[in-house]
Design a protein around this motif. Structure first.
Motif, PDB file in Angstrom:
ATOM      1  N   GLY A 311       0.812  -1.206   0.000  1.00 47.35           N
ATOM      2  CA  GLY A 311       0.000   0.000   0.000  1.00 47.35           C
ATOM      3  C   GLY A 311       0.845   1.254   0.000  1.00 47.35           C
ATOM      4  O   GLY A 311       0.535   2.237  -0.694  1.00 47.35           O
ATOM      5  N   ALA A 312       1.924   1.241   0.779  1.00 47.27           N
ATOM      6  CA  ALA A 312       2.812   2.409   0.820  1.00 47.27           C
ATOM      7  C   ALA A 312       3.418   2.688  -0.552  1.00 47.27           C
ATOM      8  O   ALA A 312       3.707   3.840  -0.899  1.00 47.27           O
ATOM      9  CB  ALA A 312       3.913   2.179   1.850  1.00 47.27           C
ATOM     10  N   GLN A 313       3.587   1.641  -1.345  1.00 51.71           N
ATOM     11  CA  GLN A 313       4.160   1.800  -2.683  1.00 51.71           C
ATOM     12  C   GLN A 313       3.084   2.222  -3.692  1.00 51.71           C
ATOM     13  O   GLN A 313       3.294   3.149  -4.488  1.00 51.71           O
ATOM     14  CB  GLN A 313       4.796   0.483  -3.114  1.00 51.71           C
ATOM     15  N   ASP A 314       1.930   1.563  -3.650  1.00 47.13           N
ATOM     16  CA  ASP A 314       0.908   1.784  -4.681  1.00 47.13           C
ATOM     17  C   ASP A 314      -0.007   2.966  -4.393  1.00 47.13           C
ATOM     18  O   ASP A 314      -0.527   3.590  -5.329  1.00 47.13           O
ATOM     19  CB  ASP A 314       0.047   0.530  -4.839  1.00 47.13           C
ATOM     20  N   LEU A 315      -0.249   3.241  -3.120  1.00 50.25           N
ATOM     21  CA  LEU A 315      -1.268   4.226  -2.758  1.00 50.25           C
ATOM     22  C   LEU A 315      -0.689   5.559  -2.304  1.00 50.25           C
ATOM     23  O   LEU A 315      -1.424   6.420  -1.825  1.00 50.25           O
ATOM     24  CB  LEU A 315      -2.174   3.668  -1.639  1.00 50.25           C
ATOM     25  N   GLU A 316       0.612   5.740  -2.444  1.00 52.22           N
ATOM     26  CA  GLU A 316       1.222   6.983  -1.958  1.00 52.22           C
ATOM     27  C   GLU A 316       0.564   8.238  -2.548  1.00 52.22           C
ATOM     28  O   GLU A 316       0.286   9.187  -1.799  1.00 52.22           O
ATOM     29  CB  GLU A 316       2.723   7.004  -2.231  1.00 52.22           C
ATOM     30  N   PRO A 317       0.250   8.290  -3.849  1.00 52.25           N
ATOM     31  CA  PRO A 317      -0.403   9.504  -4.370  1.00 52.25           C
ATOM     32  C   PRO A 317      -1.759   9.765  -3.712  1.00 52.25           C
ATOM     33  O   PRO A 317      -2.103  10.923  -3.430  1.00 52.25           O
ATOM     34  CB  PRO A 317      -0.557   9.210  -5.865  1.00 52.25           C
ATOM     35  N   LEU A 318      -2.497   8.692  -3.447  1.00 52.00           N
ATOM     36  CA  LEU A 318      -3.811   8.850  -2.820  1.00 52.00           C
ATOM     37  C   LEU A 318      -3.659   9.236  -1.349  1.00 52.00           C
ATOM     38  O   LEU A 318      -4.344  10.151  -0.869  1.00 52.00           O
ATOM     39  CB  LEU A 318      -4.599   7.548  -2.972  1.00 52.00           C
ATOM     40  N   TRP A 319      -2.761   8.532  -0.632  1.00 52.10           N
ATOM     41  CA  TRP A 319      -2.543   8.865   0.784  1.00 52.10           C
ATOM     42  C   TRP A 319      -2.088  10.312   0.942  1.00 52.10           C
ATOM     43  O   TRP A 319      -2.489  10.989   1.892  1.00 52.10           O
ATOM     44  CB  TRP A 319      -1.495   7.926   1.381  1.00 52.10           C
ATOM     45  N   SER A 320      -1.280  10.793   0.011  1.00 48.15           N
ATOM     46  CA  SER A 320      -0.780  12.164   0.113  1.00 48.15           C
ATOM     47  C   SER A 320      -1.891  13.203  -0.009  1.00 48.15           C
ATOM     48  O   SER A 320      -1.726  14.345   0.433  1.00 48.15           O
ATOM     49  CB  SER A 320       0.275  12.414  -0.978  1.00 48.15           C
ATOM     50  N   ARG A 321      -3.012  12.819  -0.600  1.00 53.49           N
ATOM     51  CA  ARG A 321      -4.145  13.738  -0.711  1.00 53.49           C
ATOM     52  C   ARG A 321      -4.958  13.821   0.570  1.00 53.49           C
ATOM     53  O   ARG A 321      -5.654  14.804   0.800  1.00 53.49           O
ATOM     54  CB  ARG A 321      -5.055  13.321  -1.877  1.00 53.49           C
ATOM     55  N   ILE A 322      -4.905  12.774   1.394  1.00 51.95           N
ATOM     56  CA  ILE A 322      -5.749  12.759   2.597  1.00 51.95           C
ATOM     57  C   ILE A 322      -4.948  12.878   3.895  1.00 51.95           C
ATOM     58  O   ILE A 322      -5.523  13.180   4.947  1.00 51.95           O
ATOM     59  CB  ILE A 322      -6.631  11.495   2.654  1.00 51.95           C
ATOM     60  N   LEU A 323      -3.645  12.645   3.836  1.00 47.57           N
ATOM     61  CA  LEU A 323      -2.818  12.691   5.045  1.00 47.57           C
ATOM     62  C   LEU A 323      -1.888  13.902   4.995  1.00 47.57           C
ATOM     63  O   LEU A 323      -1.450  14.319   3.926  1.00 47.57           O
ATOM     64  CB  LEU A 323      -1.997  11.408   5.184  1.00 47.57           C
ATOM     65  N   SER A 324      -1.565  14.438   6.161  1.00 47.13           N
ATOM     66  CA  SER A 324      -0.687  15.609   6.231  1.00 47.13           C
ATOM     67  C   SER A 324       0.738  15.237   5.840  1.00 47.13           C
ATOM     68  O   SER A 324       1.113  14.058   5.798  1.00 47.13           O
ATOM     69  CB  SER A 324      -0.694  16.182   7.649  1.00 47.13           C
ATOM     70  N   VAL A 325       1.547  16.249   5.580  1.00 49.65           N
ATOM     71  CA  VAL A 325       2.949  16.034   5.218  1.00 49.65           C
ATOM     72  C   VAL A 325       3.684  15.305   6.340  1.00 49.65           C
ATOM     73  O   VAL A 325       4.458  14.358   6.094  1.00 49.65           O
ATOM     74  CB  VAL A 325       3.634  17.388   4.912  1.00 49.65           C
ATOM     75  N   ASP A 326       3.440  15.710   7.584  1.00 51.95           N
ATOM     76  CA  ASP A 326       4.105  15.067   8.716  1.00 51.95           C
ATOM     77  C   ASP A 326       3.668  13.615   8.861  1.00 51.95           C
ATOM     78  O   ASP A 326       4.480  12.729   9.180  1.00 51.95           O
ATOM     79  CB  ASP A 326       3.803  15.834  10.009  1.00 51.95           C
ATOM     80  N   THR A 327       2.386  13.359   8.646  1.00 53.48           N
ATOM     81  CA  THR A 327       1.893  11.983   8.741  1.00 53.48           C
ATOM     82  C   THR A 327       2.528  11.118   7.657  1.00 53.48           C
ATOM     83  O   THR A 327       2.943   9.983   7.925  1.00 53.48           O
ATOM     84  CB  THR A 327       0.359  11.956   8.611  1.00 53.48           C
ATOM     85  N   MET A 328       2.617  11.636   6.451  1.00 50.55           N
ATOM     86  CA  MET A 328       3.252  10.875   5.370  1.00 50.55           C
ATOM     87  C   MET A 328       4.724  10.617   5.665  1.00 50.55           C
ATOM     88  O   MET A 328       5.243   9.527   5.378  1.00 50.55           O
ATOM     89  CB  MET A 328       3.106  11.636   4.046  1.00 50.55           C
TER      90      MET A 328
END
Length: 420
Positions: A311-328
């Protein structure tokens, strides 16, 4: 405004009119549970006879169209009270076996049970799952007596469970509900509840029965509505809940989306109830608490880790839209950890959930996509919990859950200040 009365089957309408009034009602929603529901019916019948012999009681089975004979089992199951040493001769226990109408799901079954309870003007009502193997007659007393004798409106279950059973409850439903509403309801989605006739009317008058609540999310909805309506809430210790636990690494994506989606939806409904709340308070737990044997839950940490890393590899663009910079940044750091020492810090997990709630509130993504994207993160958190607690007893692991709850409370301002 009072909602439209729930339609009942014609023969059910007739039976309710014949019974006219009752003191207590126990509802059992079902769908293809012929193998287990007989035990549940016997336990409920014995509990009502033993602990409430003077009360007029009704057992309601709301069935979703079973094809395995479940309604027949309910109608024909008998219990020998003499063999159970129950000497008092109780009044007649009426049984209503009825289909439910509306959207298929547990919520629609509950709506039918609530409607019958309201028409019979019962003082107290309980609902129990139809696949329970550990229910005893004492459950009936523990779910109903706090309402009948102590004036409570809502009784949540308090189970003893294996440390890896109920991971969605332990990592999301319990700590988030506790932080939002300030009340420590340990099993907010437990499935077996007691509630007053007054609260039954409150539930029925809510305009949710054509929504997703009717399909899923009914348990957390009931708990949250009780907490936000000013109802008196308590818990009852029921011992072990024995059912068919699943490995948290199996496909829990749908259940996770249902529970978290309901939690986030309720945050939209009740912002005035949760935003001012700080800290949390304990509530009474009725019943004698004791250590019980619980069924082991086998977990596959390697599989959970693999899903998280993929998930960290495939969903990074999506996670970056919903999670803060610090969380990422925190998630990126996790991907470099050794699997044997993998640990997701509590503050990072709290910020993942709060960021997701904020993204849902601000509609940064379609809700379904957002909720599905949480599955690898949830499995990563669960893997971290397993690695952290492998050598601990269930009661020792509870200390880690308590620490997580306190972190949710301590970081709540992060959520509140970003909500508007």
């Amino acid at each position: 405004m009072r909602a439209t009365p729930t339609p009942l089957a014609a023969d059910t309408e007739s039976l309710v009119e014949q019974i006219a009034t009752a003191d207590l009602l126990v509802g059992i929603p079902s769908f293809n549970n012929a193998g287990t529901i007989g035990h549940v019916v016997r336990a409920v019948s014995a509990g009502l006879a033993k602990y409430f012999p003077e009360q007029r009681a009704v057992l309601v089975n709301a069935d979703g169209g079973s094809s395995d004979g479940t309604p027949t089992v309910v109608a024909t199951t008998m219990v020998d009270l003499d063999l159970l040493l129950i000497s008092d001769q109780p009044g007649t226990l009426h049984r209503i076996v009825t289909p439910y109408h509306g959207i298929p799901g547990k919520g629609s079954a509950f709506r039918t049970i609530f409607e019958i309870a309201r028409r019979l003007n019962v003082q107290a009502c309980a609902v129990v799952d139809s696949d329970l193997r550990s229910i005893t007659p004492e459950w009936v007393e523990l779910l109903l007596r706090p309402i009948v004798q102590e004036g409570f409106d809502y009784v949540a279950p308090y189970y003893q469970r294996h440390k890896y059973d109920g991971t969605i409850t332990n990592s999301i439903a319990y700590p988030l509900t506790r932080a939002l509403y300030g009340t420590r309801v340990r099993q907010p989605i437990g499935g077996d509840f007691g509630f007053s006739g007054h609260l039954t009317g409150h539930y029925l008058d809510k305009h949710v029965w054509e929504s997703d609540v009717a399909r899923f999310g009914i348990d957390i909805w009931m708990t949250t509505e009780a907490l936000t309506s000013g109802a008196r809430v308590c818990q009852s210790f029921l011992g072990a809940k024995i059912h068919n636990p699943k490995d948290p690494a199996t496909d829990l994506s749908s259940m996770l989306a249902e529970v978290v989606g309901a939690l986030f939806g309720l945050m939209e409904t009740h912002p005035a109830s949760w935003q001012p709340v700080t800290g949390s308070r304990p509530i009474p737990i009725f019943g004698f608490q004791y250590e019980t044997g619980v069924e082991p839950v086998h977990v596959n940490v390697d599989r959970m880790m693999a899903v998280f890393l993929q998930g960290a590899q495939d969903l990074e663009p999506l996670w970056s839209r919903i999670l803060s910079v610090d969380t990422m940044a925190g998630i990126h750091a996790l991907t470099r950890q050794s699997p044997s020492a993998f640990q997701m810090p509590d503050p990072l997990w709290v910020h993942i959930i709060y960021d997701a709630a904020l993204a849902c509130h601000k509609e940064l993504l379609p809700k379904e996509h957002l909720l599905k994207a949480l599955t690898p993160l949830y499995l990563g958190r669960t893997a971290s919990f397993v690695v952290q607690t492998q050598g601990l007893t269930t009661s020792e692991a509870e200390h880690h859950i308590e620490a997580l709850c306190q972190t949710f409370e301590a970081h709540k301002d992060y959520l509140v200040t970003r909500w508007e």
